[in-house]
Design an enzyme around this catalytic site. Structure first.
Site, PDB file in Angstrom:
ATOM      1  N   GLY A 161      44.193  41.055  39.754  1.00  0.00           N
ATOM      2  CA  GLY A 161      45.116  40.343  38.509  1.00  0.00           C
ATOM      3  C   GLY A 161      44.127  39.293  37.620  1.00  0.00           C
ATOM      4  O   GLY A 161      43.297  38.678  38.364  1.00  0.00           O
ATOM      5  N   GLY A 213      54.024  39.523  40.448  1.00  0.00           N
ATOM      6  CA  GLY A 213      52.713  39.815  39.928  1.00  0.00           C
ATOM      7  C   GLY A 213      51.852  41.032  40.720  1.00  0.00           C
ATOM      8  O   GLY A 213      51.067  41.789  40.226  1.00  0.00           O
ATOM      9  N   HIS A 214      51.917  40.780  42.367  1.00  0.00           N
ATOM     10  CA  HIS A 214      51.315  42.030  43.122  1.00  0.00           C
ATOM     11  C   HIS A 214      52.001  43.164  42.676  1.00  0.00           C
ATOM     12  O   HIS A 214      51.239  44.163  42.697  1.00  0.00           O
ATOM     13  CB  HIS A 214      51.579  41.678  44.553  1.00  0.00           C
ATOM     14  N   SER A 250      51.373  33.067  44.972  1.00  0.00           N
ATOM     15  CA  SER A 250      51.949  32.828  46.421  1.00  0.00           C
ATOM     16  C   SER A 250      52.186  31.256  46.724  1.00  0.00           C
ATOM     17  O   SER A 250      52.983  30.931  47.431  1.00  0.00           O
ATOM     18  CB  SER A 250      50.942  33.546  47.415  1.00  0.00           C
ATOM     19  N   ASP A 264      43.248  35.401  38.416  1.00  0.00           N
ATOM     20  CA  ASP A 264      41.991  35.096  39.236  1.00  0.00           C
ATOM     21  C   ASP A 264      40.587  35.506  38.340  1.00  0.00           C
ATOM     22  O   ASP A 264      39.994  36.504  38.860  1.00  0.00           O
ATOM     23  CB  ASP A 264      42.158  35.768  40.524  1.00  0.00           C
ATOM     24  N   VAL A 296      51.277  38.150  35.390  1.00  0.00           N
ATOM     25  CA  VAL A 296      52.712  37.966  35.240  1.00  0.00           C
ATOM     26  C   VAL A 296      53.245  36.337  35.555  1.00  0.00           C
ATOM     27  O   VAL A 296      52.779  35.694  36.322  1.00  0.00           O
ATOM     28  CB  VAL A 296      53.215  38.924  36.565  1.00  0.00           C
ATOM     29  N   GLN A 350      37.379  33.061  53.133  1.00  0.00           N
ATOM     30  CA  GLN A 350      37.275  32.529  52.022  1.00  0.00           C
ATOM     31  C   GLN A 350      38.146  31.167  51.681  1.00  0.00           C
ATOM     32  O   GLN A 350      38.490  30.784  50.706  1.00  0.00           O
ATOM     33  CB  GLN A 350      37.924  33.559  50.811  1.00  0.00           C
TER      34      GLN A 350
HETATM   35  O1  PAF Z   1      43.240  37.799  45.407  1.00  0.00           O
HETATM   36  C1  PAF Z   1      43.377  37.297  46.769  1.00  0.00           C
HETATM   37  O2  PAF Z   1      44.383  37.638  47.118  1.00  0.00           O
HETATM   38  C2  PAF Z   1      42.011  37.587  47.436  1.00  0.00           C
HETATM   39  O3  PAF Z   1      41.301  36.797  46.945  1.00  0.00           O
HETATM   40  C3  PAF Z   1      41.778  39.131  47.753  1.00  0.00           C
HETATM   41  C4  PAF Z   1      41.232  39.636  46.432  1.00  0.00           C
HETATM   42  C5  PAF Z   1      42.744  39.918  48.518  1.00  0.00           C
HETATM   43  C6  PAF Z   1      40.553  38.916  48.746  1.00  0.00           C
HETATM   44  O4  PAF Z   1      40.781  38.356  50.034  1.00  0.00           O
END
Ligand code: PAF
Length: 288
Positions: A153, A41-42, A192, A156, A182, A66
């Site tokens: 993506g 996906g990344h 992940s 989210d 994906v 976060q």
């Molecule tokens: O989606 C993520 O992996 C995280 O929320 C991000 C956008 C890298 C911010 O830390």
């Protein structure tokens, strides 16, 4: 495309110097913000970024801001060597992998971006402060890298909505590009956090994409929003290993709950816990 892993910048000054040189040479920059533990996906985000700009930077930073106090910040998978190997051949010109001290040198940060009311709904209701922390680090990354485009993506979806609104509200001169989710062959959205799932938990997690498929089938049949929600709930309720957090349908323009008679595009969102793992998924419905 280079068969060697991209170089890593661990300092803000180092990344800025690299990107200033690229911009001075007339090259455009794309940023792919990630927390590492990179999967296909990344890599789809990186590939899209490489199609949109001359220079792609992938940031890898597990942002403490976060994560809530009972969340998985400590156990979140971190493996920079594996991430660099995954990126090899995908056109990333550099990785930005700062430490927490590099990003937050004065300790707990005092100034934060507020995600507002939408930031307190859905995932924000279950994860208080999550979206403020996410927007704060995304704002920092956009200020550090000053990219022409940043790639996120679709999975989210609430994050994407909030980032797009922040960029609009604060006149950030970066275009936000969104790449479709994906999925693994069995339909599970790549994440992940899927690495945490046991075999039986993974099977149970498939109720998430199946619930969205059920909602989409009801929407496509013209059954309307209440029936689409009911169809999704029936799939989720049938899975005993799954603890539902929410299933919702929102108006994509406002991210507010869609009215029962909503017609047109609507975003279905689901979040659930399987064992100790919290998963989310989303699909765009066309309600008639
Ligand atoms: O989606 C993520 O992996 C995280 O929320 C991000 C956008 C890298 C911010 O830390």
């Amino acid at each position: 495309m280079s068969p060697t892993p991209p170089p890593v910048d661990t300092t803000i000054d180092g990344l800025r110097a690299r990107l200033d040189a690229e911009r001075s040479a007339g090259r455009t920059v794309a940023l792919v913000p990630t927390m590492g533990s990179l999967h296909e996906g990344h890599l789809a985000l990186v590939d899209r970024a490489a199609a949109l700009a001359d220079v792609v930077v992938v940031s890898i930073f597990v942002n403490p801001l976060q994560f809530g106090p009972t969340e998985d910040f400590d156990r979140y998978p971190r493996d920079l060597t594996a991430d660099l190997a995954a990126l090899t051949g995908h056109g990333a010109a550099a990785v930005f992998a700062p430490t927490v001290a590099e990003m937050y040198p004065r300790g707990p940060i005092e100034t934060r971006v507020s995600a507002g009311e939408v930031g307190t709904m859905l995932d924000g209701a279950s994860r208080p402060g999550h979206f403020d922390g996410m927007l704060t680090v995304v704002a920092k990354l956009l200020l550090i890298a000053a990219p022409h485009v940043a790639v996120f993506g679709e999975k989210d979806a609430q994050q994407v909505f909030l980032v797009q609104r922040m960029v609009a509200d604060l006149d950030v001169p970066t275009r936000i590009e969104v790449v479709p989710t994906v999925r693994a062959a069995d339909g599970l959205a790549l994440s992940s956090r899927n690495a945490y799932l046991s075999g039986s938990e993974r099977a149970a997690a498939l109720a998430l994409p199946r619930s969205l498929e059920a909602a989409r089938a009801a929407a496509d049949a013209g059954d309307g929003l209440p029936a689409a929600l009911e169809a999704a709930l029936a799939v989720l309720d049938a899975e005993p290993q799954l603890e539902l957090d929410y299933i919702a349908v929102v108006d994509p323009a406002s991210f507010q709950p869609a009215e029962p008679d909503h017609v047109g595009p609507a975003r279905a969102l689901v979040a659930a816990r399987v064992g100790t793992t919290r998963l989310i998924d989303t699909a765009l419905l066309q309600l008639r």
